[in-house]
Design a protein around this motif. Structure first.
Motif, PDB file in Angstrom:
ATOM      1  N   LEU A 189     -16.332   7.918 -71.267  1.00 30.89           N
ATOM      2  CA  LEU A 189     -15.378   8.507 -72.474  1.00 30.89           C
ATOM      3  C   LEU A 189     -13.705   7.536 -71.973  1.00 30.89           C
ATOM      4  N   VAL A 219     -14.580  12.123 -80.967  1.00 29.54           N
ATOM      5  CA  VAL A 219     -15.097  13.436 -78.888  1.00 29.54           C
ATOM      6  C   VAL A 219     -14.591  13.840 -79.687  1.00 29.54           C
ATOM      7  N   ARG A 264     -22.859   8.000 -73.791  1.00 23.43           N
ATOM      8  CA  ARG A 264     -22.150   9.072 -73.962  1.00 23.43           C
ATOM      9  C   ARG A 264     -23.265   9.496 -75.242  1.00 23.43           C
TER      10      ARG A 264
END
Length: 608
Positions: free
Chosen positions: A54, A528, A163
Motif C-alpha cells: 500500500l 483499503v 495486496r
C-alpha cells in the motif's frame, strides 16, 4: 483384581491416570497455543507486506500528482514531495522484495518496479528537467498529447495483486487461528470435564476400596478393645495391606477368643493385647486425620510383630505415594501457570496488533479526507477556470467591437479629410476671385474703391479659411495616427487574450485530470480502509478468544492448586504439615466421614 492390588499400586495407578490425562491435555493445548502463535506471526508478516504494498501504491500516486502539480504551477515545492515519494518507493520496494517468498508475487513487484522506472525515465524525470530548462509549455503540451500513456496504471496494478494475495493470506491465517483457539477451548473444556470425572470416580473408588475398609477395620478393633470377641473381621480375603491388617486383626481376635476360652491368659498377655489395640487404634486415627508419619515405634510382643511390620509398610507406601502426588501436582501447577502466562502474552500481542491496525485505519481515514479535500479544491479550481475562460471570451468580443468601431472612425476621418480638402479648394478659389475683384475695382477707379475694400476682406477671409483648413487637416492626420495605434494595441490585446484563453484551457484540462486522479485515489484508499477495518475486527475477535483461552488456563492452574492443597493435607514428614484433627478416631464412621468429606471437598474445588 483391582481389589487384590497393593494400596501403593492402587493410588499410583489412580494418580498416574490423572497425570497422564492432564499431560495429554496439556500437550494438545500447547500444540494449539503454538499454532495460534504461528498464525499470529504469519498474520503480522502478511499485514506488514500488505502495508508496504500500500505504501508503494501511495508513493507512485504521490509522484504522479506532484509531477503534474509542478507542470501546472512550476512551483519547486512540488519537486521536494516528488523526490521524497521516489526515494520512499525505492526503499520500500527493496524491503518488500526481501520479504516476499512467492515467485509470482515477487515477479509482480519487479514488474511494478520496471514500469515505475520506465515512467520516470520517459515522463517524470524527463519532463521535470524540461520544465527546469524553461520549457514548461512544451512539457505540458507533451503530457496533453500523450493521453493515457502518461498514466501510472501499469505500475499500480501489479501491486494490487500483492495486496489481494496478502489479504487472502491474512484471512486464511485468521481462520486457522480461530480454529486453533476453538480446538484449544474444546480440549480445555473436554479435558477439564474428563479430569474432573476421573478425579471424582477415583475418589469414590478409593473411598470404597480403602477408606471404608479402614473405617470397618477400625470399628472392629474398637469392638475388640471393648471386649466383643465374637465380631466378624471383614476383608480377610483381600491381597493388599488392608487384607494383611485384617488377617492380623483376625489373629488378634482368635487370640482373644482363645484367651477367653482357655481363661489361662495371664496379666502380661492382657496388658500386651491392650497396648497393641490402643497403639493400633491411635495410629489408625492419626492416619485417618492425614498424618502419614504415624509409624508404630513401640515394641510389640512376638505374636504381634507382624501387625506392626504390615502397618508400618502400609504407612510408608501411602506416604511415598502422597509425596509423589504432591510433586506431580506442583509440576502440573507450574506447567499450567506457564501456559496461562504464554496465553496472556499472546493476548497482549494480539491486542497490540489490533491497536496498530486501528491507528493505521485512522491514518488512512485522514489521508482519504485530505484527498477528498484536494479533489474538491481541484473541482473548484476547474469551475474558476471556466469562469475565467468566459471572461476572456467576453473580453475578446469587446476588443473586436472596439477594433470595428475604430475602423469606422478611421473611415469617417477619411471622409472629413475629403471635406476639408474641398473647403481648402473653395477658399483658394475665393481668394483668387477676391484678387480678380480687387483688380477690377482698381480699374474702376473711385467708383470701385468700396468694392476693392470688400474684395480685400473676402481675400483675407479666404486666407484665414485656408489656414484653418490646414490646421484641421493636421489635427485629423494626428487623430488618424492615434486611431491606427489604438487599433494595433487592441489587436495585441486580442492576441494576448487568445493566448490566455488557450493557457486557461490547458490548465482546465490538467486540473480536470488531477481531480479525476484524486477521486480514484480516494476511492482506492476508501476500499483499503474498509479492508483494514475488517482485519481490525478479526484481530479484536482473536484477542477476545485468546483472552478466554488465558482465563481457561488460569482456571486450570487454580484447579491444580486446589488439588495440591488437598494433597498437602497429608503430613509426609518433609516439612509440610497436614491438618491434624484432635480427638479419638477409634470409631469407624468418623474415619469414613473424614475421607468422604475430603473427597467431596476436592470435587467441589475442581467444579468451582
Amino acid at each position: 483384581m483391582f481389589k487384590s492390588m497393593k494400596i501403593p499400586r492402587k493410588l499410583g495407578l489412580s494418580f498416574l491416570t490423572i497425570c497422564a490425562s492432564a499431560a495429554i491435555m496439556m500437550i494438545v493445548f500447547f500444540m494449539n497455543i503454538s499454532m495460534i502463535s504461528n498464525s499470529t506471526d504469519m498474520n503480522n508478516a502478511s499485514q506488514e507486506r500488505h502495508a508496504k504494498a500500500l505504501a508503494l501504491d501511495t508513493a507512485i500516486l504521490r509522484q504522479n500528482s506532484q509531477f503534474r502539480g509542478y507542470l501546472v504551477t512550476g512551483d519547486s515545492s512540488y519537486l521536494k514531495s516528488y523526490y521524497e515519494g521516489r526515494d520512499d518507493y525505492d526503499r520500500i520496494s527493496k524491503e518488500l522484495e526481501q520479504d516476499l517468498t512467492d515467485p509470482a508475487l515477487k515477479a509482480a513487484l519487479l514488474k511494478s518496479r520496471e514500469e515505475t522506472l520506465k515512467w520516470r525515465k520517459n515522463w517524470g524525470d524527463r519532463l521535470i528537467a524540461r520544465v527546469q530548462a524553461g520549457d514548461r509549455e512544451g512539457a505540458a503540451n507533451a503530457v496533453r498529447a500523450a493521453g493515457k500513456t502518461v498514466m501510472v496504471s501499469d505500475a499500480v496494478l501489479p501491486l494490487r495483486e500483492i495486496r489481494d494475495a496478502e489479504v487472502a493470506q491474512i484471512a486464511e491465517n485468521s481462520e486457522r487461528q480461530e480454529g486453533a483457539i476453538a480446538s484449544a477451548m474444546t480440549v480445555l473444556i473436554i479435558g477439564g470435564i474428563f479430569l474432573i470425572g476421573i478425579a471424582v470416580t477415583l475418589a469414590l473408588l478409593l473411598s470404597r476400596l480403602i477408606a471404608r475398609p479402614v473405617a470397618d477395620l477400625t470399628k472392629t478393633m474398637g469392638d475388640l478393645a471393648a471386649g466383643k470377641n465374637d465380631v466378624d473381621v471383614p476383608d480377610t480375603d483381600r491381597g493388599d495391606e488392608l487384607g494383611d491388617m485384617a488377617r492380623a486383626v483376625l489373629v488378634f481376635r482368635d487370640a482373644a477368643v482363645a484367651k477367653q476360652a482357655a481363661e489361662a491368659a495371664n496379666a502380661k498377655a492382657e496388658a500386651d493385647q491392650k497396648m497393641v489395640v490402643e497403639t493400633i487404634s491411635s495410629h489408625l486415627s492419626e492416619l485417618a486425620a492425614g498424618n502419614l508419619t504415624a509409624e508404630i515405634t513401640r515394641d510389640f510382643p512376638g505374636d504381634y510383630s507382624t501387625v506392626k511390620t504390615n502397618f508400618n509398610a502400609a504407612v510408608v507406601a501411602l506416604r511415598d505415594l502422597i509425596s509423589s502426588v504432591m510433586e506431580s501436582a506442583s509440576s502440573i501447577r507450574t506447567g499450567s501457570t506457564e501456559i496461562a502466562q504464554a496465553a496472556e502474552d499472546l493476548a497482549r500481542r494480539t491486542q497490540a496488533n489490533a491497536a496498530s491496525l486501528e491507528e493505521t485505519s485512522a491514518t488512512i481515514t485522514q489521508m482519504d479526507g485530505r484527498l477528498k479535500a484536494t479533489a474538491e479544491a481541484a473541482t473548484l479550481t476547474v469551475e474558476r477556470a471556466d469562469g475565467t475562460m468566459l471572461s476572456v471570451t467576453g473580453g475578446r468580443s469587446t476588443a473586436d467591437e472596439a477594433v470595428q468601431a475604430m475602423t469606422r472612425v478611421s473611415d469617417s476621418a477619411k471622409g472629413i479629410d475629403s471635406v476639408i480638402e474641398g473647403l481648402d479648394k473653395i477658399a483658394f478659389q475665393t481668394r483668387v476671385l477676391a484678387m480678380n475683384a480687387a483688380v477690377e475695382a482698381g480699374r474702376a477707379g473711385e467708383a470701385g474703391r468700396g468694392f476693392a475694400v470688400v474684395a480685400d476682406l473676402v481675400s483675407a477671409l479666404a486666407m484665414r479659411a485656408e489656414e484653418e483648413a490646414g490646421r484641421a487637416r493636421g489635427q485629423l492626420t494626428e487623430t488618424q495616427s492615434d486611431i491606427a495605434a489604438a487599433v494595433d494595441a487592441v489587436q495585441k490585446v486580442d492576441c494576448a487574450l487568445a493566448d490566455i484563453s488557450s493557457g486557461v484551457g490547458d490548465v482546465h484540462q490538467l486540473l480536470s485530470q488531477m481531480a479525476s486522479d484524486n477521486v480514484a485515489q480516494s476511492t482506492a484508499i476508501t476500499e483499503v480502509n474498509v479492508a483494514i477495518g475488517s482485519m481490525d475486527q478479526s484481530t479484536q475477535r482473536n484477542a477476545a478468544m485468546v483472552e478466554q483461552t488465558s482465563a481457561a488456563a488460569r482456571q486450570l492452574a487454580s484447579e491444580v492448586t486446589a488439588l495440591s492443597d488437598q494433597a498437602s493435607r497429608f503430613n509426609v514428614g518433609n516439612g509440610t504439615g497436614g491438618i491434624h484433627r484432635t480427638g479419638s478416631s477409634l470409631e469407624g464412621p468418623s474415619v469414613e466421614l473424614a475421607l468422604v468429606r475430603r473427597a467431596n471437598g476436592h470435587a467441589e474445588q475442581v467444579w468451582h
